[in-house]
Design a protein around this motif. Structure first.
Motif, PDB file in Angstrom:
ATOM      1  N   VAL A 139      32.088  25.451  40.513  1.00 38.57           N
ATOM      2  CA  VAL A 139      33.496  25.405  40.096  1.00 38.57           C
ATOM      3  C   VAL A 139      33.613  25.718  38.603  1.00 38.57           C
ATOM      4  O   VAL A 139      34.522  26.452  38.176  1.00 38.57           O
ATOM      5  CB  VAL A 139      34.123  24.026  40.413  1.00 38.57           C
ATOM      6  N   VAL A 140      32.702  25.181  37.779  1.00 40.96           N
ATOM      7  CA  VAL A 140      32.705  25.465  36.347  1.00 40.96           C
ATOM      8  C   VAL A 140      32.519  26.960  36.096  1.00 40.96           C
ATOM      9  O   VAL A 140      33.245  27.575  35.301  1.00 40.96           O
ATOM     10  CB  VAL A 140      31.597  24.664  35.617  1.00 40.96           C
ATOM     11  N   VAL A 141      31.539  27.538  36.779  1.00 36.54           N
ATOM     12  CA  VAL A 141      31.268  28.978  36.624  1.00 36.54           C
ATOM     13  C   VAL A 141      32.477  29.804  37.063  1.00 36.54           C
ATOM     14  O   VAL A 141      32.884  30.753  36.384  1.00 36.54           O
ATOM     15  CB  VAL A 141      30.015  29.388  37.431  1.00 36.54           C
ATOM     16  N   PHE A 142      33.092  29.421  38.179  1.00 33.39           N
ATOM     17  CA  PHE A 142      34.264  30.146  38.661  1.00 33.39           C
ATOM     18  C   PHE A 142      35.420  30.020  37.671  1.00 33.39           C
ATOM     19  O   PHE A 142      36.148  30.993  37.417  1.00 33.39           O
ATOM     20  CB  PHE A 142      34.701  29.633  40.033  1.00 33.39           C
ATOM     21  N   GLY A 143      35.601  28.827  37.103  1.00 32.62           N
ATOM     22  CA  GLY A 143      36.670  28.619  36.126  1.00 32.62           C
ATOM     23  C   GLY A 143      36.486  29.493  34.896  1.00 32.62           C
ATOM     24  O   GLY A 143      37.439  30.122  34.419  1.00 32.62           O
ATOM     25  N   ALA A 144      35.241  29.548  34.378  1.00 31.72           N
ATOM     26  CA  ALA A 144      34.949  30.392  33.220  1.00 31.72           C
ATOM     27  C   ALA A 144      35.176  31.860  33.556  1.00 31.72           C
ATOM     28  O   ALA A 144      35.713  32.634  32.756  1.00 31.72           O
ATOM     29  CB  ALA A 144      33.508  30.163  32.756  1.00 31.72           C
ATOM     30  N   MET A 145      34.785  32.247  34.760  1.00 29.82           N
ATOM     31  CA  MET A 145      34.957  33.627  35.210  1.00 29.82           C
ATOM     32  C   MET A 145      36.437  33.969  35.364  1.00 29.82           C
ATOM     33  O   MET A 145      36.891  35.053  34.995  1.00 29.82           O
ATOM     34  CB  MET A 145      34.225  33.811  36.553  1.00 29.82           C
TER      35      MET A 145
END
Length: 313
Positions: free
Chosen positions: A292-298
């Motif tokens: 979720v963190v990676v998706f949010g940054a992306m």
């Protein structure tokens, strides 16, 4: 103008390579931190990096010395830039004494949020609703990731919480570096900036480095230290080349995958060498939080493009 296919492919692989090697360096740093303190470790990283960069730039006749001589005032900006990266490297390394590589790398994603708001404040860039949604997703991912330790971190300030704070300060120190670099790129290229920050970093950290501590390193730790120095050149060099061949937004999107590589490397190394490396020790919500963190940054970087594609479909 569209990016040529060959150039786009090269940009993609260089971006992926950057995320790949940035993903494994925290594991190496954590092992070295058993014998070196953070300023000493970073000082040696700068020395190794400078030793690699100097002949490369000398051969290319691209050493930045003449440019600095023509504009001595640029040293002030370069000093700010160097202090930013020193803070990032030292604080990140120190955080690994209290947390795991995956934790530190996940918290480092706050740099994306910091850079976003810094751009709005200092460069008057536009902050869109889509970017704010991305920030909300990232923060939600962090809450999921820390589901086990959040209450404990709030109620009692322990070593783990201290490590998380160090990692967060490291992220915002990187924002200072990135903002200063954005201005410095008008006079210097990326490798020249890397050369300068290594040279100034060596001078700034010299009073705090324990030079004799390197003799305490095991053969494995010494090899990992050499790799960390090489990693600095390879990572930032590959990143600069990726941005030359591909769109900055697309490169930034691939770079957000770094925590996933850290998680994978942590699991792999702990499985292969359990007597040296430890597992991340996450529950299901924690693993979901990483993604979720990676998706949010992306989403902060390419959210608007993603929505446009979906509207066409």
């Amino acid at each position: 103008m569209s990016t040529p296919i060959k150039s786009a492919k090269l940009g993609f692989f260089l971006s992926l390579f950057t995320a790949f090697i940035w993903g494994n360096v925290p594991i190496a740093i954590k092992e070295i931190m058993q014998s070196l303190d953070a300023p000493t470790l970073v000082w040696y990283r700068f020395v190794i990096s400078l030793a690699i960069l100097w002949p490369i730039l000398a051969i290319k006749k691209s050493l930045p010395i003449q440019t600095i001589a023509k504009n001595p005032k640029s040293l002030l900006l370069l000093s700010v830039l160097t202090l930013g990266i020193i803070g990032n490297f030292v604080l990140f390394s120190a955080s690994l004494s209290y947390t795991t590589p995956t934790v530190s790398q996940i918290v480092m994603q706050l740099s994306s949020v910091g850079l976003l708001f810094a751009g709005v404040i200092f460069f008057k860039e536009r902050l869109s609703i889509v970017q704010m949604i991305g920030v909300s997703i990232l923060i939600s991912g962090l809450l999921l990731f820390f589901n086990r330790n959040l209450l404990e971190m709030i109620s009692s300030f322990n070593a783990y919480a201290f490590g998380v704070i160090l990692a967060a300060l490291s992220a915002f120190s990187w924002v200072l570096f990135a903002m200063a670099q954005k201005v410095a790129l008008k006079q210097f290229n990326s490798l020249q900036i890397l050369f300068i920050l290594n040279a100034l970093g060596i001078l700034f950290l010299m009073p705090f480095a324990d030079f004799s501590a390197i003799f305490n390193l095991s053969t494995l730790q010494l090899c990992l230290l050499l790799y960390c120095g090489l990693n600095t050149v390879l990572g930032y060099g590959a990143l600069a080349e990726a941005m030359r061949h591909w769109d900055v937004s697309k490169v930034s999107t691939i770079i957000t995958l770094t925590p996933l590589f850290t998680l994978c490397f942590s699991e792999l190394f702990a499985t292969l060498w359990p007597h040296i490396f430890a597992h991340p020790n996450l529950n299901l919500l924690g693993y979901i939080g990483v993604f979720v963190v990676v998706f949010g940054a992306m989403f902060m970087v390419i959210g608007e493009s993603m929505l446009k594609v979906l509207k066409r479909v």
